[in-house]
Design a protein around this motif. Sequence first.
Motif, PDB file in Angstrom:
ATOM      1  N   THR A 168      10.651  -1.567  -6.886  1.00  0.00           N
ATOM      2  CA  THR A 168       9.607  -1.097  -7.686  1.00  0.00           C
ATOM      3  C   THR A 168       9.689  -1.051  -9.297  1.00  0.00           C
ATOM      4  O   THR A 168       8.888  -1.171  -9.917  1.00  0.00           O
ATOM      5  N   ASP A 169      10.709  -0.909  -9.541  1.00  0.00           N
ATOM      6  CA  ASP A 169      10.905  -0.982 -11.028  1.00  0.00           C
ATOM      7  C   ASP A 169      10.929  -2.360 -11.700  1.00  0.00           C
ATOM      8  O   ASP A 169      10.247  -2.348 -12.871  1.00  0.00           O
ATOM      9  N   GLN A 170      10.798  -3.367 -10.869  1.00  0.00           N
ATOM     10  CA  GLN A 170      10.602  -4.642 -11.215  1.00  0.00           C
ATOM     11  C   GLN A 170       9.138  -5.028 -10.999  1.00  0.00           C
ATOM     12  O   GLN A 170       8.639  -6.155 -10.952  1.00  0.00           O
ATOM     13  N   GLY A 171       8.408  -4.123 -10.677  1.00  0.00           N
ATOM     14  CA  GLY A 171       6.965  -4.378 -10.164  1.00  0.00           C
ATOM     15  C   GLY A 171       6.511  -4.678  -8.820  1.00  0.00           C
ATOM     16  O   GLY A 171       5.465  -4.959  -8.259  1.00  0.00           O
ATOM     17  N   GLY A 172       7.650  -4.499  -7.966  1.00  0.00           N
ATOM     18  CA  GLY A 172       7.640  -5.025  -6.519  1.00  0.00           C
ATOM     19  C   GLY A 172       6.782  -3.625  -5.969  1.00  0.00           C
ATOM     20  O   GLY A 172       6.490  -2.648  -6.107  1.00  0.00           O
ATOM     21  N   GLN A 173       6.772  -3.883  -4.347  1.00  0.00           N
ATOM     22  CA  GLN A 173       6.136  -2.925  -3.369  1.00  0.00           C
ATOM     23  C   GLN A 173       7.526  -2.392  -2.521  1.00  0.00           C
ATOM     24  O   GLN A 173       8.227  -3.101  -2.001  1.00  0.00           O
ATOM     25  N   LEU A 174       7.426  -1.051  -2.210  1.00  0.00           N
ATOM     26  CA  LEU A 174       8.140  -0.302  -1.086  1.00  0.00           C
ATOM     27  C   LEU A 174       7.867  -1.243   0.217  1.00  0.00           C
ATOM     28  O   LEU A 174       6.925  -1.656   0.345  1.00  0.00           O
ATOM     29  N   PRO A 175       8.940  -1.117   1.087  1.00  0.00           N
ATOM     30  CA  PRO A 175       8.528  -1.761   2.253  1.00  0.00           C
ATOM     31  C   PRO A 175       7.472  -1.163   3.240  1.00  0.00           C
ATOM     32  O   PRO A 175       6.730  -1.662   3.990  1.00  0.00           O
ATOM     33  N   VAL A 176       7.512   0.219   3.068  1.00  0.00           N
ATOM     34  CA  VAL A 176       6.330   1.060   3.776  1.00  0.00           C
ATOM     35  C   VAL A 176       5.058   0.795   3.249  1.00  0.00           C
ATOM     36  O   VAL A 176       4.179   0.560   3.895  1.00  0.00           O
ATOM     37  N   THR A 177       5.036   0.545   1.870  1.00  0.00           N
ATOM     38  CA  THR A 177       3.786   0.223   1.281  1.00  0.00           C
ATOM     39  C   THR A 177       3.199  -1.355   2.161  1.00  0.00           C
ATOM     40  O   THR A 177       1.988  -1.380   2.257  1.00  0.00           O
ATOM     41  N   ILE A 178       4.083  -2.151   2.000  1.00  0.00           N
ATOM     42  CA  ILE A 178       3.731  -3.605   2.578  1.00  0.00           C
ATOM     43  C   ILE A 178       3.377  -3.438   4.225  1.00  0.00           C
ATOM     44  O   ILE A 178       2.199  -4.048   4.441  1.00  0.00           O
ATOM     45  N   ILE A 179       4.173  -2.525   4.921  1.00  0.00           N
ATOM     46  CA  ILE A 179       3.461  -2.387   6.075  1.00  0.00           C
ATOM     47  C   ILE A 179       2.172  -1.531   6.229  1.00  0.00           C
ATOM     48  O   ILE A 179       1.641  -2.025   7.149  1.00  0.00           O
ATOM     49  N   GLU A 180       2.082  -0.592   5.638  1.00  0.00           N
ATOM     50  CA  GLU A 180       0.989  -0.166   5.581  1.00  0.00           C
ATOM     51  C   GLU A 180      -0.417  -0.836   5.249  1.00  0.00           C
ATOM     52  O   GLU A 180      -1.349  -0.752   6.115  1.00  0.00           O
ATOM     53  N   ASN A 181      -0.032  -1.893   4.400  1.00  0.00           N
ATOM     54  CA  ASN A 181      -1.203  -2.815   4.072  1.00  0.00           C
ATOM     55  C   ASN A 181      -1.439  -3.997   5.226  1.00  0.00           C
ATOM     56  O   ASN A 181      -2.229  -4.197   5.798  1.00  0.00           O
ATOM     57  N   VAL A 182      -0.311  -4.265   5.754  1.00  0.00           N
ATOM     58  CA  VAL A 182      -0.187  -5.337   6.889  1.00  0.00           C
ATOM     59  C   VAL A 182      -0.974  -4.510   8.148  1.00  0.00           C
ATOM     60  O   VAL A 182      -1.988  -5.362   9.000  1.00  0.00           O
ATOM     61  N   LEU A 183      -0.623  -3.326   8.491  1.00  0.00           N
ATOM     62  CA  LEU A 183      -1.237  -2.668   9.811  1.00  0.00           C
ATOM     63  C   LEU A 183      -2.801  -2.475   9.314  1.00  0.00           C
ATOM     64  O   LEU A 183      -3.659  -2.720  10.310  1.00  0.00           O
ATOM     65  N   ALA A 184      -3.297  -2.286   8.192  1.00  0.00           N
ATOM     66  CA  ALA A 184      -4.507  -2.120   7.749  1.00  0.00           C
ATOM     67  C   ALA A 184      -5.441  -3.396   7.817  1.00  0.00           C
ATOM     68  O   ALA A 184      -6.328  -3.288   8.229  1.00  0.00           O
ATOM     69  N   MET A 185      -4.894  -4.328   7.352  1.00  0.00           N
ATOM     70  CA  MET A 185      -5.458  -5.829   7.380  1.00  0.00           C
ATOM     71  C   MET A 185      -5.358  -6.381   8.710  1.00  0.00           C
ATOM     72  O   MET A 185      -6.303  -7.158   9.082  1.00  0.00           O
ATOM     73  N   CYS A 186      -4.455  -6.067   9.523  1.00  0.00           N
ATOM     74  CA  CYS A 186      -4.187  -6.899  10.895  1.00  0.00           C
ATOM     75  C   CYS A 186      -4.156  -6.350  12.227  1.00  0.00           C
ATOM     76  O   CYS A 186      -3.955  -6.783  13.082  1.00  0.00           O
TER      77      CYS A 186
END
Length: 266
Positions: free
Chosen positions: A196-214
């Motif tokens: 996150t310090d480098q501007g990336g996403q937490l794994p849980v944030t990615i997972i939340e987005n994946v579930l919402a989209m898919c």
Amino acid sequence: MILNTHTYRLIKNALTLIPGAPSSAQLGEAMAAAWEFRSYHALNEHLSRVDTDLSEIPDRFDVHPDRMLRRLARLDVEPEPARSLALTMLLVQDGAFAVEMMEEFEELHGARAYRFDQTTPAWRETVTRAAEALAEHAPRKAWHLPLEARLDWRHPDPDALDLSSALRVIPFGEVPHLEDSRDLEAEEFEQTDRVTDQGGQLPVTIIENVLAMCQHLLPDGARHLIIGPTGVVVLYELFEICLVAYDHRERHLYPALYPADGTEMG
């Protein structure tokens, strides 16, 4: 699913996106075989008749994976892409039926379906970049969300999901093993903080987005969601669905995460 020109194109579009898919003409022949037509010409005649004859109630055609696999073999399509094509076709046409009857489709046990048809290339690229950032700062770790015990994972209210408390990590050498899944420790929190310090996403944030989209692509029965070394994959008892792929050198998580006989792992 009624078989008409619209549904044919819907399924074919999904299959075209699968790594290793054959040419459009060959794919049409394989799909015709799956629906028990002698050839694509016979299938096309059926589609034309359904679209123009109002006096005829369109029939529903079941998918026969064994017939599709035999036709793909005659077309010299490699076994693994062929199994992915047959499994994906089955899931797109009727996911609930596929899950219920998968025990009988032994030729598809351990196969990987690809569901790229309802998401955009830009979104999949964004997820890929986020997963690559995780791999850079937390190497040789897969991020694991058990789904079968989370009855509310489809809930539309993000506050009700509380996925962060259920997120786990799977350290691995060559391949991840589901039995190695454990709670996150101080090291993982430090590593994801660097992401996150480098501007990336937490794994849980990615997972939340994946579930919402898919979530609309996933039939009931999903057991695990993995952000792994090859892509974002959802595991079922006897097969897997890939939602995002970013490394085709080693496609399948299923053999590494489950026993060789395909039985459920506790």
